[in-house]
Design a protein around this motif. Structure first.
Motif, PDB file in Angstrom:
ATOM      1  N   ARG A 409     -66.889 -59.345  -7.453  1.00 27.79           N
ATOM      2  CA  ARG A 409     -65.485 -58.648  -6.833  1.00 27.79           C
ATOM      3  C   ARG A 409     -64.280 -59.230  -7.824  1.00 27.79           C
ATOM      4  NH1 ARG A 409     -65.610 -59.298  -1.925  1.00 27.79           N
ATOM      5  NH2 ARG A 409     -66.107 -57.029  -1.311  1.00 27.79           N
ATOM      6  N   TYR A 410     -63.687 -58.549  -8.466  1.00 26.02           N
ATOM      7  CA  TYR A 410     -62.435 -58.863  -9.061  1.00 26.02           C
ATOM      8  C   TYR A 410     -61.105 -58.531  -8.447  1.00 26.02           C
ATOM      9  CZ  TYR A 410     -65.532 -61.272 -12.401  1.00 26.02           C
ATOM     10  OH  TYR A 410     -66.522 -61.884 -12.863  1.00 26.02           O
ATOM     11  N   GLU A 411     -60.320 -58.855  -7.957  1.00 25.94           N
ATOM     12  CA  GLU A 411     -59.290 -58.427  -7.223  1.00 25.94           C
ATOM     13  C   GLU A 411     -57.826 -59.030  -7.754  1.00 25.94           C
ATOM     14  OE1 GLU A 411     -60.537 -59.311  -3.497  1.00 25.94           O
ATOM     15  OE2 GLU A 411     -60.157 -61.555  -3.533  1.00 25.94           O
ATOM     16  N   SER A 412     -56.678 -58.398  -7.157  1.00 25.01           N
ATOM     17  CA  SER A 412     -55.227 -58.684  -7.465  1.00 25.01           C
ATOM     18  C   SER A 412     -54.932 -58.563  -8.890  1.00 25.01           C
ATOM     19  CB  SER A 412     -55.040 -60.044  -7.029  1.00 25.01           C
ATOM     20  OG  SER A 412     -55.316 -60.170  -5.799  1.00 25.01           O
ATOM     21  N   GLY A 413     -55.496 -57.196  -9.336  1.00 21.92           N
ATOM     22  CA  GLY A 413     -54.974 -57.173 -10.993  1.00 21.92           C
ATOM     23  C   GLY A 413     -53.526 -56.393 -10.985  1.00 21.92           C
ATOM     24  N   GLU A 414     -52.969 -56.187 -12.033  1.00 22.96           N
ATOM     25  CA  GLU A 414     -51.696 -55.466 -12.110  1.00 22.96           C
ATOM     26  C   GLU A 414     -51.555 -54.225 -11.432  1.00 22.96           C
ATOM     27  OE1 GLU A 414     -49.998 -55.293 -16.017  1.00 22.96           O
ATOM     28  OE2 GLU A 414     -51.067 -57.035 -16.613  1.00 22.96           O
ATOM     29  N   PRO A 415     -50.435 -54.166 -10.738  1.00 23.66           N
ATOM     30  CA  PRO A 415     -50.235 -52.838  -9.850  1.00 23.66           C
ATOM     31  C   PRO A 415     -50.292 -51.412 -10.697  1.00 23.66           C
ATOM     32  CG  PRO A 415     -48.521 -54.431  -9.467  1.00 23.66           C
ATOM     33  CD  PRO A 415     -49.469 -54.924 -10.594  1.00 23.66           C
ATOM     34  N   CYS A 416     -50.898 -50.425  -9.966  1.00 23.61           N
ATOM     35  CA  CYS A 416     -50.602 -49.084 -10.896  1.00 23.61           C
ATOM     36  C   CYS A 416     -49.313 -48.611 -10.507  1.00 23.61           C
ATOM     37  CB  CYS A 416     -51.512 -48.056 -10.313  1.00 23.61           C
ATOM     38  SG  CYS A 416     -53.448 -48.452 -10.955  1.00 23.61           S
ATOM     39  N   TRP A 417     -48.677 -47.815 -11.532  1.00 25.72           N
ATOM     40  CA  TRP A 417     -47.549 -47.181 -11.000  1.00 25.72           C
ATOM     41  C   TRP A 417     -47.728 -46.281  -9.930  1.00 25.72           C
ATOM     42  CZ3 TRP A 417     -45.443 -41.866 -11.591  1.00 25.72           C
ATOM     43  CH2 TRP A 417     -44.142 -41.837 -11.681  1.00 25.72           C
ATOM     44  N   GLN A 418     -47.060 -46.474  -8.986  1.00 27.99           N
ATOM     45  CA  GLN A 418     -47.154 -45.520  -7.796  1.00 27.99           C
ATOM     46  C   GLN A 418     -48.679 -45.609  -7.141  1.00 27.99           C
ATOM     47  OE1 GLN A 418     -45.486 -41.669  -8.430  1.00 27.99           O
ATOM     48  NE2 GLN A 418     -43.464 -42.480  -8.316  1.00 27.99           N
ATOM     49  N   GLY A 419     -49.223 -46.656  -7.407  1.00 26.96           N
ATOM     50  CA  GLY A 419     -50.557 -46.789  -6.973  1.00 26.96           C
ATOM     51  C   GLY A 419     -50.876 -48.071  -6.348  1.00 26.96           C
ATOM     52  N   PRO A 420     -52.284 -48.267  -6.067  1.00 25.32           N
ATOM     53  CA  PRO A 420     -52.514 -49.604  -5.472  1.00 25.32           C
ATOM     54  C   PRO A 420     -52.676 -50.792  -6.638  1.00 25.32           C
ATOM     55  CG  PRO A 420     -54.401 -48.038  -5.810  1.00 25.32           C
ATOM     56  CD  PRO A 420     -53.437 -47.338  -6.048  1.00 25.32           C
ATOM     57  N   THR A 421     -53.017 -51.892  -6.309  1.00 23.83           N
ATOM     58  CA  THR A 421     -53.409 -52.829  -7.182  1.00 23.83           C
ATOM     59  C   THR A 421     -54.660 -52.864  -7.849  1.00 23.83           C
ATOM     60  OG1 THR A 421     -51.919 -54.532  -5.889  1.00 23.83           O
ATOM     61  CG2 THR A 421     -53.682 -55.414  -7.242  1.00 23.83           C
ATOM     62  N   ARG A 422     -54.608 -52.992  -8.985  1.00 24.52           N
ATOM     63  CA  ARG A 422     -56.079 -52.823  -9.844  1.00 24.52           C
ATOM     64  C   ARG A 422     -57.110 -53.654  -9.308  1.00 24.52           C
ATOM     65  NH1 ARG A 422     -52.111 -51.290 -13.595  1.00 24.52           N
ATOM     66  NH2 ARG A 422     -52.526 -49.600 -14.653  1.00 24.52           N
ATOM     67  N   ASN A 423     -58.507 -53.197  -8.995  1.00 23.51           N
ATOM     68  CA  ASN A 423     -59.501 -54.159  -8.756  1.00 23.51           C
ATOM     69  C   ASN A 423     -60.785 -53.700  -9.382  1.00 23.51           C
ATOM     70  OD1 ASN A 423     -58.211 -55.632  -6.549  1.00 23.51           O
ATOM     71  ND2 ASN A 423     -58.405 -53.825  -5.301  1.00 23.51           N
ATOM     72  N   THR A 424     -61.736 -54.362  -9.621  1.00 29.54           N
ATOM     73  CA  THR A 424     -62.868 -54.169 -10.267  1.00 29.54           C
ATOM     74  C   THR A 424     -64.149 -54.554  -9.484  1.00 29.54           C
ATOM     75  OG1 THR A 424     -61.644 -54.309 -12.445  1.00 29.54           O
ATOM     76  CG2 THR A 424     -64.207 -54.409 -12.499  1.00 29.54           C
ATOM     77  N   MET A 425     -65.113 -53.773  -9.308  1.00 21.70           N
ATOM     78  CA  MET A 425     -66.498 -54.018  -8.731  1.00 21.70           C
ATOM     79  C   MET A 425     -67.376 -54.136  -9.975  1.00 21.70           C
ATOM     80  SD  MET A 425     -67.790 -55.245  -5.896  1.00 21.70           S
ATOM     81  CE  MET A 425     -66.840 -54.323  -4.718  1.00 21.70           C
ATOM     82  N   VAL A 426     -68.074 -55.509 -10.223  1.00 19.16           N
ATOM     83  CA  VAL A 426     -69.036 -55.417 -11.177  1.00 19.16           C
ATOM     84  C   VAL A 426     -70.428 -55.494 -10.556  1.00 19.16           C
ATOM     85  CG1 VAL A 426     -70.043 -56.935 -12.992  1.00 19.16           C
ATOM     86  CG2 VAL A 426     -67.415 -56.856 -12.778  1.00 19.16           C
ATOM     87  N   MET A 427     -71.208 -54.336 -11.057  1.00 21.68           N
ATOM     88  CA  MET A 427     -72.609 -54.462 -10.621  1.00 21.68           C
ATOM     89  C   MET A 427     -73.736 -54.833 -11.470  1.00 21.68           C
ATOM     90  SD  MET A 427     -71.386 -52.559  -8.161  1.00 21.68           S
ATOM     91  CE  MET A 427     -72.807 -51.971  -7.159  1.00 21.68           C
ATOM     92  N   LEU A 428     -74.450 -56.136 -11.176  1.00 20.19           N
ATOM     93  CA  LEU A 428     -75.455 -56.791 -12.035  1.00 20.19           C
ATOM     94  C   LEU A 428     -76.794 -55.936 -12.022  1.00 20.19           C
ATOM     95  CD1 LEU A 428     -73.362 -59.040 -10.910  1.00 20.19           C
ATOM     96  CD2 LEU A 428     -74.525 -60.409 -12.246  1.00 20.19           C
ATOM     97  N   ILE A 429     -77.104 -55.692 -13.038  1.00 19.46           N
ATOM     98  CA  ILE A 429     -78.640 -54.894 -13.116  1.00 19.46           C
ATOM     99  C   ILE A 429     -79.302 -55.697 -14.220  1.00 19.46           C
ATOM    100  CG2 ILE A 429     -77.567 -52.642 -12.829  1.00 19.46           C
ATOM    101  CD1 ILE A 429     -77.589 -52.193 -15.822  1.00 19.46           C
ATOM    102  N   CYS A 430     -80.736 -55.709 -13.789  1.00 26.94           N
ATOM    103  CA  CYS A 430     -81.875 -56.413 -14.655  1.00 26.94           C
ATOM    104  C   CYS A 430     -81.969 -55.761 -15.981  1.00 26.94           C
ATOM    105  CB  CYS A 430     -83.077 -56.017 -13.851  1.00 26.94           C
ATOM    106  SG  CYS A 430     -84.500 -56.965 -14.689  1.00 26.94           S
ATOM    107  N   GLY A 431     -82.079 -56.557 -17.163  1.00 24.49           N
ATOM    108  CA  GLY A 431     -82.097 -56.329 -18.357  1.00 24.49           C
ATOM    109  C   GLY A 431     -82.352 -57.546 -19.298  1.00 24.49           C
ATOM    110  N   THR A 432     -82.956 -57.206 -20.520  1.00 22.74           N
ATOM    111  CA  THR A 432     -83.347 -58.296 -21.205  1.00 22.74           C
ATOM    112  C   THR A 432     -82.370 -59.089 -21.638  1.00 22.74           C
ATOM    113  OG1 THR A 432     -85.389 -57.076 -22.037  1.00 22.74           O
ATOM    114  CG2 THR A 432     -84.995 -58.935 -23.410  1.00 22.74           C
TER     115      THR A 432
END
Length: 470
Positions: A409-432
């Motif tokens: 979880r990455y949180e407290s990014g820059e706020p959107c115009w007339q919207g919420p604060t930007r957040n990102t969820m990173v899903m880790l998957i199996c790979g070579t």
């Protein structure tokens, strides 16, 4: 066997034998081994749901008697019935009984089309061989990924140990520098006191000899000048005190402006002794622009006239330089210790398998944007014009309790115009390889990324059931 029976009786006996064979065949069709115990030859049959008792000869008679369809496992009579495909050599499975004898081959062993005219072939052997080859290939790929994961785990363990050893070494250096700082501060104070004492004695001797202190008085050290200018004795010199005590060299009747006083103090409105020596003291020693009101001469010139004073001043300056050098070294070591402790405080997984991701960044271009993920740091979005927007800073692991290290979880990014604060969820998957594979924005200013990496691979708990050839 039939020598003692009439021809009619023999026909009846043959018919009974053939009928019993048909009943037995009908009885076991469409039944798995685990359910055969319910279909043992008896006078009566109890529906598996316990709802009804019927004569056993009504089992698989192409008429649905039980609500759960258990009396017709081998026919299409019951809408809720199931037919079991044995599929020797492949995977056994159930199909709806409505597909029995419908002209379409659903079981690879063709057992579901026993009465239809459809020419079904037994393909179980080929399907089983193909699936086993796929499973073996997947097993090899997974094995390679798990091997890479183990290498990264070992790398993480070594890095962790190196950082711990580095932290211990830095702490020892910090302790040594702290001891040096204590000694050098004492040495600097002693050297300055010696230089000030020599200057004061010299000034006193000159004042006594000349009996004219005003015309020949020269402030002897930055400390004595600082004390003289510090009218209220609060340990600092202000703009007001500069304006009150100093005047231009060319016109002592002219008062300094506030801007001129601020410039003499290096742009500040108040300075302490160390800052005074770097700013105003330099101007007073050169004597080019300002002087102390009512005084003539350049402060500090006594050091050039008396060798003892000169040596004492030189020693004091060297002590100050040594102290400054050790203070800078201590500050550098302190910052390195702080950064190391912060890095070691992060949760890198149960085996520290994610430690190798620290200080790395991964990019992916999606349309006109370049997305960059720096694990344990931040996520950014860069537009074609070069504008960089924060999509969140490292927060925490966010996976479920049974596998917490599958999401970041990455949180407290820059706020959107007339919207919420930007957040990102990173899903880790199996790979070579370790790479950023996808970026989506399922809702406004809420982003989802997929980071592929070998350290997210898990050993297979079990393979799909594949029957060996019988």
């Amino acid at each position: 066997m039939f020598t003692n029976c009439s021809l009619g009786h023999c026909h009846i006996i043959v018919a009974v034998v053939l009928w019993s064979i048909c009943v037995d065949s009908r009885k076991i069709r469409g039944i798995s081994l685990s359910y055969k115990r319910f279909y043992r030859e008896r006078k009566s049959f109890l529906c598996i749901d316990g709802s009804k008792m019927i004569p056993f000869d009504q089992v698989n008679d192409d008429y649905c008697d039980c609500m759960d369809g258990s009396d017709e496992p081998g026919t299409a009579a019951c809408p809720t019935g199931r037919f079991y495909c044995t599929n020797l050599g492949y995977r056994s499975h159930y199909i709806p009984s409505s597909r029995v004898n419908d002209g379409i081959c659903d079981c690879c062993d063709a057992s579901d089309e026993y009465r239809s005219q459809t020419p079904c072939q037994n393909t179980c052997r080929n399907l089983g061989q193909r699936e086993r080859a796929e499973v073996e290939g997947q097993t090899r790929v997974l094995g390679e990924r798990l091997r890479l994961k183990q290498l990264l785990i070992e790398e993480g363990v070594l890095t962790w140990r190196e950082k711990q050893a580095q932290l211990r070494d830095l702490q020892r250096v910090s302790d040594d520098l702290q001891t040096q700082l204590d000694d050098l501060r004492k040495e600097e104070a002693r050297r300055k006191e010696e230089a000030d004492a020599l200057r004061e004695r010299e000034i006193g001797a000159r004042e006594t000899a000349d009996n004219s202190p005003t015309s020949h008085y020269r402030p002897e050290s930055p400390i004595s000048v600082f004390k003289e200018l510090d009218s209220n004795r609060d340990g600092s010199i202000t703009v007001d005190e500069v304006q009150a005590k100093l005047s231009p060299v060319q016109d002592e009747e002219h008062a300094l402006s506030e801007d001129e006083a601020v410039a003499l103090l290096g742009g500040a409105h108040r300075v302490d002794l160390s800052r005074f020596e770097e700013t105003l003291w330099t101007s007073l020693r050169t004597g080019d622009s300002v002087t102390i009101k009512g005084r003539r001469g350049v402060p500090g010139s006594l050091a050039d006239e008396d060798p003892n004073i000169k040596a004492a001043v030189s020693a004091a300056e060297k002590a100050s330089a040594d102290l400054k050098r050790v203070e800078d070294a201590y500050e550098t070591v302190y910052m390195e210790i702080r950064d190391l402790r912060e890095k070691l405080s992060i949760d890198y997984g149960s085996e520290r398998e994610f430690l190798f991701l620290h200080d790395q960044c991964f990019q992916l271009k999606v349309y006109e944007y370049i997305y960059e993920l720096c694990p344990f740091s931040q996520v950014t979005q860069k537009s074609a014009s070069g504008e960089v927007v924060s999509l969140g800073k490292w927060g925490s692991w966010a996976g479920p309790p049974e596998n917490p290290y599958c999401q970041m979880r990455y949180e407290s990014g820059e706020p959107c115009w007339q919207g919420p604060t930007r957040n990102t969820m990173v899903m880790l998957i199996c790979g070579t390889e370790t790479a950023l594979r996808s970026v989506k924005e399922p809702s406004k200013c809420q982003y989802v990324m997929e980071l592929q990496t070998p350290v997210s691979c898990q050993p297979a708990l079990r393979q799909r059931g594949v029957h060996s050839e019988l």
